[in-house]
Design a protein around this motif. Structure first.
Motif, PDB file in Angstrom:
ATOM      1  N   GLU A   1      44.679  40.357  47.120  1.00 55.15           N
ATOM      2  CA  GLU A   1      43.720  39.437  46.992  1.00 55.15           C
ATOM      3  C   GLU A   1      43.508  39.448  45.727  1.00 55.15           C
ATOM      4  OE1 GLU A   1      43.084  36.557  46.124  1.00 55.15           O
ATOM      5  OE2 GLU A   1      43.234  36.125  48.311  1.00 55.15           O
ATOM      6  N   ALA A   2      43.917  38.796  44.597  1.00 54.94           N
ATOM      7  CA  ALA A   2      43.777  39.103  43.703  1.00 54.94           C
ATOM      8  C   ALA A   2      42.091  37.662  42.517  1.00 54.94           C
ATOM      9  CB  ALA A   2      44.601  38.466  42.317  1.00 54.94           C
ATOM     10  N   ASP A   3      41.838  37.049  43.428  1.00 58.15           N
ATOM     11  CA  ASP A   3      40.773  36.392  43.179  1.00 58.15           C
ATOM     12  C   ASP A   3      39.122  37.450  43.550  1.00 58.15           C
ATOM     13  OD1 ASP A   3      37.962  34.727  43.407  1.00 58.15           O
ATOM     14  OD2 ASP A   3      39.698  33.085  42.823  1.00 58.15           O
ATOM     15  N   LYS A   4      38.593  37.596  42.967  1.00 57.40           N
ATOM     16  CA  LYS A   4      37.276  38.376  43.205  1.00 57.40           C
ATOM     17  C   LYS A   4      36.270  38.169  43.786  1.00 57.40           C
ATOM     18  CE  LYS A   4      37.647  41.546  38.633  1.00 57.40           C
ATOM     19  NZ  LYS A   4      37.100  41.813  37.476  1.00 57.40           N
ATOM     20  N   ARG A   5      36.179  37.524  44.025  1.00 60.58           N
ATOM     21  CA  ARG A   5      35.590  36.469  44.958  1.00 60.58           C
ATOM     22  C   ARG A   5      35.640  35.718  46.137  1.00 60.58           C
ATOM     23  NH1 ARG A   5      34.036  29.965  42.038  1.00 60.58           N
ATOM     24  NH2 ARG A   5      36.557  30.312  42.787  1.00 60.58           N
ATOM     25  N   LYS A   6      37.491  35.833  46.427  1.00 56.05           N
ATOM     26  CA  LYS A   6      37.437  35.963  47.650  1.00 56.05           C
ATOM     27  C   LYS A   6      37.620  37.331  48.667  1.00 56.05           C
ATOM     28  CE  LYS A   6      40.508  31.478  46.477  1.00 56.05           C
ATOM     29  NZ  LYS A   6      41.625  31.350  47.004  1.00 56.05           N
ATOM     30  N   ALA A   7      37.740  38.081  47.152  1.00 55.62           N
ATOM     31  CA  ALA A   7      37.914  39.408  47.416  1.00 55.62           C
ATOM     32  C   ALA A   7      36.184  40.114  48.313  1.00 55.62           C
ATOM     33  CB  ALA A   7      38.048  40.884  46.771  1.00 55.62           C
ATOM     34  N   ALA A   8      34.995  39.188  47.800  1.00 52.48           N
ATOM     35  CA  ALA A   8      33.737  39.629  48.349  1.00 52.48           C
ATOM     36  C   ALA A   8      34.253  39.151  49.932  1.00 52.48           C
ATOM     37  CB  ALA A   8      32.878  38.669  47.118  1.00 52.48           C
TER      38      ALA A   8
ATOM     39  N   ARG B   1      35.575  41.150  52.153  1.00 58.91           N
ATOM     40  CA  ARG B   1      34.553  42.483  51.732  1.00 58.91           C
ATOM     41  C   ARG B   1      33.743  42.235  53.073  1.00 58.91           C
ATOM     42  NH1 ARG B   1      35.156  43.635  46.427  1.00 58.91           N
ATOM     43  NH2 ARG B   1      36.753  44.804  46.154  1.00 58.91           N
TER      44      ARG B   1
ATOM     45  N   HIS C   1      42.259  45.195  49.081  1.00 59.71           N
ATOM     46  CA  HIS C   1      43.502  46.098  47.837  1.00 59.71           C
ATOM     47  C   HIS C   1      42.809  44.616  46.531  1.00 59.71           C
ATOM     48  CE1 HIS C   1      44.456  49.086  50.032  1.00 59.71           C
ATOM     49  NE2 HIS C   1      44.232  48.512  50.182  1.00 59.71           N
ATOM     50  N   VAL C   2      42.012  44.900  45.452  1.00 63.01           N
ATOM     51  CA  VAL C   2      41.892  43.258  44.579  1.00 63.01           C
ATOM     52  C   VAL C   2      42.688  43.969  43.782  1.00 63.01           C
ATOM     53  CG1 VAL C   2      40.257  42.435  43.302  1.00 63.01           C
ATOM     54  CG2 VAL C   2      39.068  43.546  45.331  1.00 63.01           C
ATOM     55  N   GLY C   3      43.128  42.865  43.319  1.00 66.24           N
ATOM     56  CA  GLY C   3      44.207  43.224  42.160  1.00 66.24           C
ATOM     57  C   GLY C   3      45.392  41.895  42.373  1.00 66.24           C
TER      58      GLY C   3
END
Length: 215
Positions: free
Chosen positions: A98-105, A108, A121-123
């Protein structure tokens, strides 16, 4: 090309109570985070179990034997996070890109609160997936509502060309995507009905010739 129709019986009815509880935790967190960031359409919040959980869970019916799964553009976690929560085997691992850091949070937090066997994996997929495929041989690569089939085949190529089964959830315009995908000649593909929408399909892709085919 083969077309199958999925049974309309609810395969989630037989899930263990502990898995149901983990999905309830997921549902609560999804509704909480939806107030901050757009994870799913607002109209689907009243039917999360059918529209999102069951829609994701049904992929397990077609995945066969697997240990390593990678989900592209995971967003709110569909289908990858549901697969990770529903798969209790210690041999299973689901990777979410997932590229979006907020969605990755968000992913998590759900993973942490549910104890799901997930790696996040963020990117961008174009960067992350080739790196992962150099270290891990994936059995399944999945995506939902991410991109047209032609683009998905290109994005997923590092996993598909090393033997992964592609499982892509598509909407009612799936037929035009098949027609407009010249890359499809490199694949054997099967269409499977989606329980969330009788007009939609799951497209299963298998790389036809690992030795000679190229995306």
């Amino acid at each position: 090309m083969i077309e199958l129709t999925e049974s309309r019986n609810d395969p989630m009815a037989s899930l263990p109570a502990a898995t149901i509880e983990r999905l309830r935790i997921y549902e609560e967190l999804l509704c909480k985070w939806q107030r901050k960031i757009n994870l799913v359409s607002e109209s689907s919040l009243s039917d999360i179990w059918a529209r999102h959980f069951l829609d994701s869970y049904q992929l397990l019916n077609f995945a066969g034997i697997w240990t390593q799964w990678v989900d592209l553009g995971s967003g709110g976690g569909f289908p990858g996070l549901v697969i990770g929560i529903a798969s209790d085997s210690p041999n299973h691992m689901v990777h979410l890109i997932e590229a979006d850091k907020r969605k990755a949070a968000f992913l998590r937090e759900v993973s942490r609160e549910t104890g799901a066997r997930i790696e996040i994996h963020v990117g961008r997929i174009e960067r992350v997936l080739p790196e992962l495929c150099r270290k891990t041989k994936f059995d399944v690569v999945s995506a939902r509502a991410l991109a047209p089939l032609e683009d998905l085949a290109r994005l997923a190529a590092p996993a598909l060309t090393t033997g992964a089964l592609g499982m892509f959830l598509k909407g009612k315009d799936f037929a035009s995507e098949l027609t407009n995908s010249p890359t499809l000649s490199n694949f054997d593909h099967t269409l499977v009905g989606r329980q969330s929408d009788p007009t939609a399909r799951i497209i299963l892709l298998r790389w036809r010739d690992l030795a000679t085919a190229h995306v």
